[in-house]
Write a protein that holds these residues in place. Structure first.
Motif, PDB file in Angstrom:
ATOM      1  N   GLU A 127     -24.414  21.999  58.607  1.00 30.67           N
ATOM      2  CA  GLU A 127     -23.108  21.814  57.994  1.00 30.67           C
ATOM      3  C   GLU A 127     -22.725  20.345  57.833  1.00 30.67           C
ATOM      4  OE1 GLU A 127     -20.220  23.969  60.201  1.00 30.67           O
ATOM      5  OE2 GLU A 127     -21.045  25.931  59.697  1.00 30.67           O
ATOM      6  N   CYS A 128     -23.507  19.461  58.391  1.00 26.53           N
ATOM      7  CA  CYS A 128     -23.159  18.041  58.372  1.00 26.53           C
ATOM      8  C   CYS A 128     -23.148  17.489  56.953  1.00 26.53           C
ATOM      9  CB  CYS A 128     -24.160  17.259  59.225  1.00 26.53           C
ATOM     10  SG  CYS A 128     -23.838  15.477  59.253  1.00 26.53           S
ATOM     11  N   ASN A 129     -22.067  16.803  56.597  1.00 20.60           N
ATOM     12  CA  ASN A 129     -21.957  16.220  55.257  1.00 20.60           C
ATOM     13  C   ASN A 129     -22.982  15.124  55.014  1.00 20.60           C
ATOM     14  OD1 ASN A 129     -19.925  17.781  54.136  1.00 20.60           O
ATOM     15  ND2 ASN A 129     -18.295  16.518  54.994  1.00 20.60           N
ATOM     16  N   TYR A 130     -23.588  14.637  56.087  1.00 21.23           N
ATOM     17  CA  TYR A 130     -24.585  13.579  55.950  1.00 21.23           C
ATOM     18  C   TYR A 130     -26.011  14.121  55.955  1.00 21.23           C
ATOM     19  CZ  TYR A 130     -20.685  10.437  56.883  1.00 21.23           C
ATOM     20  OH  TYR A 130     -19.492   9.755  56.823  1.00 21.23           O
ATOM     21  N   SER A 131     -26.154  15.455  55.977  1.00 21.31           N
ATOM     22  CA  SER A 131     -27.485  16.047  55.928  1.00 21.31           C
ATOM     23  C   SER A 131     -28.188  15.642  54.641  1.00 21.31           C
ATOM     24  CB  SER A 131     -27.403  17.573  56.016  1.00 21.31           C
ATOM     25  OG  SER A 131     -26.972  17.980  57.292  1.00 21.31           O
ATOM     26  N   GLN A 132     -29.484  15.448  54.735  1.00 19.69           N
ATOM     27  CA  GLN A 132     -30.255  14.980  53.591  1.00 19.69           C
ATOM     28  C   GLN A 132     -30.614  16.140  52.664  1.00 19.69           C
ATOM     29  OE1 GLN A 132     -31.004  11.235  53.386  1.00 19.69           O
ATOM     30  NE2 GLN A 132     -29.151  11.919  54.421  1.00 19.69           N
ATOM     31  N   CYS A 133     -30.196  16.029  51.417  1.00 22.19           N
ATOM     32  CA  CYS A 133     -30.504  17.029  50.394  1.00 22.19           C
ATOM     33  C   CYS A 133     -31.729  16.577  49.609  1.00 22.19           C
ATOM     34  CB  CYS A 133     -29.323  17.205  49.435  1.00 22.19           C
ATOM     35  SG  CYS A 133     -27.801  17.775  50.207  1.00 22.19           S
ATOM     36  N   SER A 134     -32.557  17.526  49.226  1.00 21.80           N
ATOM     37  CA  SER A 134     -33.724  17.213  48.407  1.00 21.80           C
ATOM     38  C   SER A 134     -33.374  17.365  46.935  1.00 21.80           C
ATOM     39  CB  SER A 134     -34.891  18.141  48.755  1.00 21.80           C
ATOM     40  OG  SER A 134     -35.331  17.918  50.078  1.00 21.80           O
ATOM     41  N   CYS A 135     -33.956  16.529  46.119  1.00 22.51           N
ATOM     42  CA  CYS A 135     -33.742  16.620  44.670  1.00 22.51           C
ATOM     43  C   CYS A 135     -34.200  17.988  44.180  1.00 22.51           C
ATOM     44  CB  CYS A 135     -34.522  15.512  43.969  1.00 22.51           C
ATOM     45  SG  CYS A 135     -34.405  15.570  42.160  1.00 22.51           S
ATOM     46  N   PRO A 136     -33.403  18.669  43.344  1.00 19.39           N
ATOM     47  CA  PRO A 136     -33.789  19.999  42.869  1.00 19.39           C
ATOM     48  C   PRO A 136     -34.970  19.997  41.902  1.00 19.39           C
ATOM     49  CG  PRO A 136     -31.760  19.287  41.812  1.00 19.39           C
ATOM     50  CD  PRO A 136     -32.056  18.282  42.884  1.00 19.39           C
ATOM     51  N   ASN A 137     -35.350  18.829  41.392  1.00 20.13           N
ATOM     52  CA  ASN A 137     -36.546  18.739  40.560  1.00 20.13           C
ATOM     53  C   ASN A 137     -37.770  18.888  41.460  1.00 20.13           C
ATOM     54  OD1 ASN A 137     -38.855  17.640  39.117  1.00 20.13           O
ATOM     55  ND2 ASN A 137     -37.404  16.857  37.621  1.00 20.13           N
ATOM     56  N   LEU A 138     -38.529  19.961  41.263  1.00 18.98           N
ATOM     57  CA  LEU A 138     -39.626  20.275  42.161  1.00 18.98           C
ATOM     58  C   LEU A 138     -40.728  19.224  42.172  1.00 18.98           C
ATOM     59  CD1 LEU A 138     -39.992  24.128  41.550  1.00 18.98           C
ATOM     60  CD2 LEU A 138     -38.694  22.933  43.311  1.00 18.98           C
ATOM     61  N   GLU A 139     -40.779  18.381  41.166  1.00 16.54           N
ATOM     62  CA  GLU A 139     -41.811  17.347  41.106  1.00 16.54           C
ATOM     63  C   GLU A 139     -41.341  16.027  41.719  1.00 16.54           C
ATOM     64  OE1 GLU A 139     -42.967  17.014  37.052  1.00 16.54           O
ATOM     65  OE2 GLU A 139     -43.891  19.008  36.972  1.00 16.54           O
ATOM     66  N   CYS A 140     -40.135  16.010  42.257  1.00 17.64           N
ATOM     67  CA  CYS A 140     -39.550  14.792  42.818  1.00 17.64           C
ATOM     68  C   CYS A 140     -39.435  14.928  44.331  1.00 17.64           C
ATOM     69  CB  CYS A 140     -38.172  14.532  42.209  1.00 17.64           C
ATOM     70  SG  CYS A 140     -37.345  13.043  42.835  1.00 17.64           S
ATOM     71  N   ASN A 141     -39.793  13.891  45.072  1.00 18.41           N
ATOM     72  CA  ASN A 141     -39.755  13.907  46.530  1.00 18.41           C
ATOM     73  C   ASN A 141     -38.527  13.203  47.102  1.00 18.41           C
ATOM     74  OD1 ASN A 141     -42.265  15.248  46.767  1.00 18.41           O
ATOM     75  ND2 ASN A 141     -43.355  13.312  46.478  1.00 18.41           N
ATOM     76  N   TYR A 142     -37.568  12.855  46.245  1.00 12.02           N
ATOM     77  CA  TYR A 142     -36.402  12.100  46.699  1.00 12.02           C
ATOM     78  C   TYR A 142     -35.504  12.950  47.583  1.00 12.02           C
ATOM     79  CZ  TYR A 142     -32.082   9.377  46.559  1.00 12.02           C
ATOM     80  OH  TYR A 142     -30.969   8.674  46.901  1.00 12.02           O
ATOM     81  N   ILE A 149     -26.926  12.496  45.950  1.00 10.01           N
ATOM     82  CA  ILE A 149     -28.016  13.234  45.295  1.00 10.01           C
ATOM     83  C   ILE A 149     -27.695  13.489  43.826  1.00 10.01           C
ATOM     84  CG2 ILE A 149     -27.217  15.582  45.825  1.00 10.01           C
ATOM     85  CD1 ILE A 149     -30.821  14.328  46.181  1.00 10.01           C
ATOM     86  N   TYR A 150     -26.418  13.673  43.501  1.00  9.15           N
ATOM     87  CA  TYR A 150     -26.017  13.893  42.106  1.00  9.15           C
ATOM     88  C   TYR A 150     -26.360  12.667  41.253  1.00  9.15           C
ATOM     89  CZ  TYR A 150     -22.958  14.393  38.027  1.00  9.15           C
ATOM     90  OH  TYR A 150     -22.464  14.451  36.743  1.00  9.15           O
ATOM     91  N   GLY A 151     -26.010  11.476  41.756  1.00  7.73           N
ATOM     92  CA  GLY A 151     -26.285  10.251  41.007  1.00  7.73           C
ATOM     93  C   GLY A 151     -27.772  10.053  40.772  1.00  7.73           C
ATOM     94  N   HIS A 152     -28.586  10.372  41.782  1.00  9.27           N
ATOM     95  CA  HIS A 152     -30.037  10.254  41.612  1.00  9.27           C
ATOM     96  C   HIS A 152     -30.531  11.173  40.508  1.00  9.27           C
ATOM     97  CE1 HIS A 152     -34.333  10.745  42.302  1.00  9.27           C
ATOM     98  NE2 HIS A 152     -34.094  12.053  42.405  1.00  9.27           N
ATOM     99  N   PHE A 153     -30.067  12.424  40.538  1.00 18.57           N
ATOM    100  CA  PHE A 153     -30.550  13.385  39.543  1.00 18.57           C
ATOM    101  C   PHE A 153     -30.159  12.957  38.133  1.00 18.57           C
ATOM    102  CE2 PHE A 153     -30.244  17.128  36.885  1.00 18.57           C
ATOM    103  CZ  PHE A 153     -31.458  17.747  37.127  1.00 18.57           C
ATOM    104  N   MET A 154     -28.940  12.481  37.970  1.00 16.79           N
ATOM    105  CA  MET A 154     -28.481  12.076  36.643  1.00 16.79           C
ATOM    106  C   MET A 154     -29.267  10.881  36.119  1.00 16.79           C
ATOM    107  SD  MET A 154     -26.249  14.294  35.887  1.00 16.79           S
ATOM    108  CE  MET A 154     -25.383  13.606  34.486  1.00 16.79           C
ATOM    109  N   ARG A 155     -29.614   9.968  36.997  1.00 14.24           N
ATOM    110  CA  ARG A 155     -30.364   8.784  36.563  1.00 14.24           C
ATOM    111  C   ARG A 155     -31.822   9.103  36.264  1.00 14.24           C
ATOM    112  NH1 ARG A 155     -27.497   6.625  40.942  1.00 14.24           N
ATOM    113  NH2 ARG A 155     -29.363   6.844  42.246  1.00 14.24           N
ATOM    114  N   SER A 156     -32.398  10.028  37.030  1.00 17.11           N
ATOM    115  CA  SER A 156     -33.847  10.227  36.956  1.00 17.11           C
ATOM    116  C   SER A 156     -34.293  11.453  36.173  1.00 17.11           C
ATOM    117  CB  SER A 156     -34.422  10.317  38.385  1.00 17.11           C
ATOM    118  OG  SER A 156     -34.061   9.190  39.150  1.00 17.11           O
ATOM    119  N   HIS A 157     -33.434  12.496  36.098  1.00 19.24           N
ATOM    120  CA  HIS A 157     -33.923  13.763  35.541  1.00 19.24           C
ATOM    121  C   HIS A 157     -32.989  14.397  34.522  1.00 19.24           C
ATOM    122  CE1 HIS A 157     -36.754  13.447  38.828  1.00 19.24           C
ATOM    123  NE2 HIS A 157     -35.772  13.502  39.718  1.00 19.24           N
ATOM    124  N   LEU A 158     -32.052  13.648  34.007  1.00 18.45           N
ATOM    125  CA  LEU A 158     -31.081  14.228  33.094  1.00 18.45           C
ATOM    126  C   LEU A 158     -31.744  14.862  31.880  1.00 18.45           C
ATOM    127  CD1 LEU A 158     -28.176  14.745  32.307  1.00 18.45           C
ATOM    128  CD2 LEU A 158     -28.094  12.465  31.285  1.00 18.45           C
TER     129      LEU A 158
END
Length: 283
Positions: A127-142, A149-158
């Protein structure tokens, strides 16, 4: 003679003073801190997960957690090379240690300042807000905190996502999903939310579910969703009471909150769906 009796007398006085000091600390509710060099000693030797209360032991002192204890057959110790009875014998001394052992959240390096008793860290981490989320793009290890995580996805996989800009109300959006691609990512720009539509092809048909990339923190906004599929006059509809949240997209078929489309209603590898996502009112 006097010299021979002095040493036991001094030892007894030290013990009395030690007991007196402990009693005074207990009366004042004072605590002392200690350092544990190896936290693995607080893990169950069977499943290697943190021990929780109650903790059980066999007649030879081997420990077992509550979950492994429930799986014990014939009341025999599941420890390696041991078949002594385990019964309902609890290890109260270890339980006191578990109650006293406080550790920082594993996400402390990312900003979480909470500390918990060792056995409760895993439930907090979900439940921790600081827990690490994985990028939903299956080919990405971020991996990154929920708020980045939202900003990463928009920059890299939009380029590989579908714009889903309005999630308020049940205003449906049409989706065309390739079953073999398994994951379809939706994003919402105002609240900076990421949703994934997942397809699981099985022997008798396809499971379709909608998840949100986020920790299970209770203070985060909650949503429900509605899926519908129509083909040749047949309609399949599913309304979920709440969108489940997850830290990482996985291939495990959900036990709940999914729509099932049987093989007799499939036409090739493409699914044409209508999806609506609605914000739930906070209680």
């Amino acid at each position: 003679m006097e010299g021979s009796n002095s040493q036991p007398h001094i030892q007894l006085s030290k013990e009395k003073n030690s007991h007196r000091q402990k009693k005074q600390r207990m009366e004042k509710n004072e605590t002392r801190s200690a350092k544990l060099l190896d936290l693995d000693v607080l893990d169950c030797p069977i499943c290697f997960e943190p021990l929780t209360i109650p903790t059980f032991q066999c007649d030879d002192g081997h420990l077992v957690c509550n979950f492994c204890f429930a799986k014990v057959s014939s009341n025999k110790c599941p420890g390696p090379g041991c078949d002594l009875p385990i019964g309902n014998k609890r290890c109260f001394s270890m339980e006191k240690v578990l109650e006293s052992a406080f550790v920082p959240c594993p996400n402390a390096e990312f900003g979480c300042t909470e500390s918990f008793s060792y056995g409760k860290v895993s439930s907090h981490e979900k439940e921790c807000n600081y827990s690490q989320c994985s990028c939903p793009n299956l080919e990405c290890n971020y991996t990154g905190s929920y708020n980045i995580i939202y900003g990463h996805f928009m920059r890299s996989h939009l380029y590989s996502s579908t714009i889903y800009s309005s999630i308020w109300g049940y205003s449906s959006v049409d989706l065309r999903i390739n079953i073999n691609e398994k994951v379809f990512v939706l994003w919402e720009s105002l609240q900076k939310l990421l949703f994934v539509v997942q397809c699981y092809k099985e022997r008798h048909g396809v499971y379709v579910t909608v998840r949100r990339i986020a920790p299970s923190a209770s203070e985060l906004k909650k949503f429900s969703y509605r899926l519908s599929y129509s083909i040749d006059g047949h309609n399949v509809t599913y309304e979920s009471p709440e969108v489940k949240r997850l830290l990482e997209v996985n291939s495990q078929i959900p036990d709940e909150s999914f729509m099932f489309v049987p093989n007799c209603l499939l036409r090739g590898e493409m699914l044409e769906l209508k999806l609506g996502i609605k914000k739930l009112k906070q209680k």
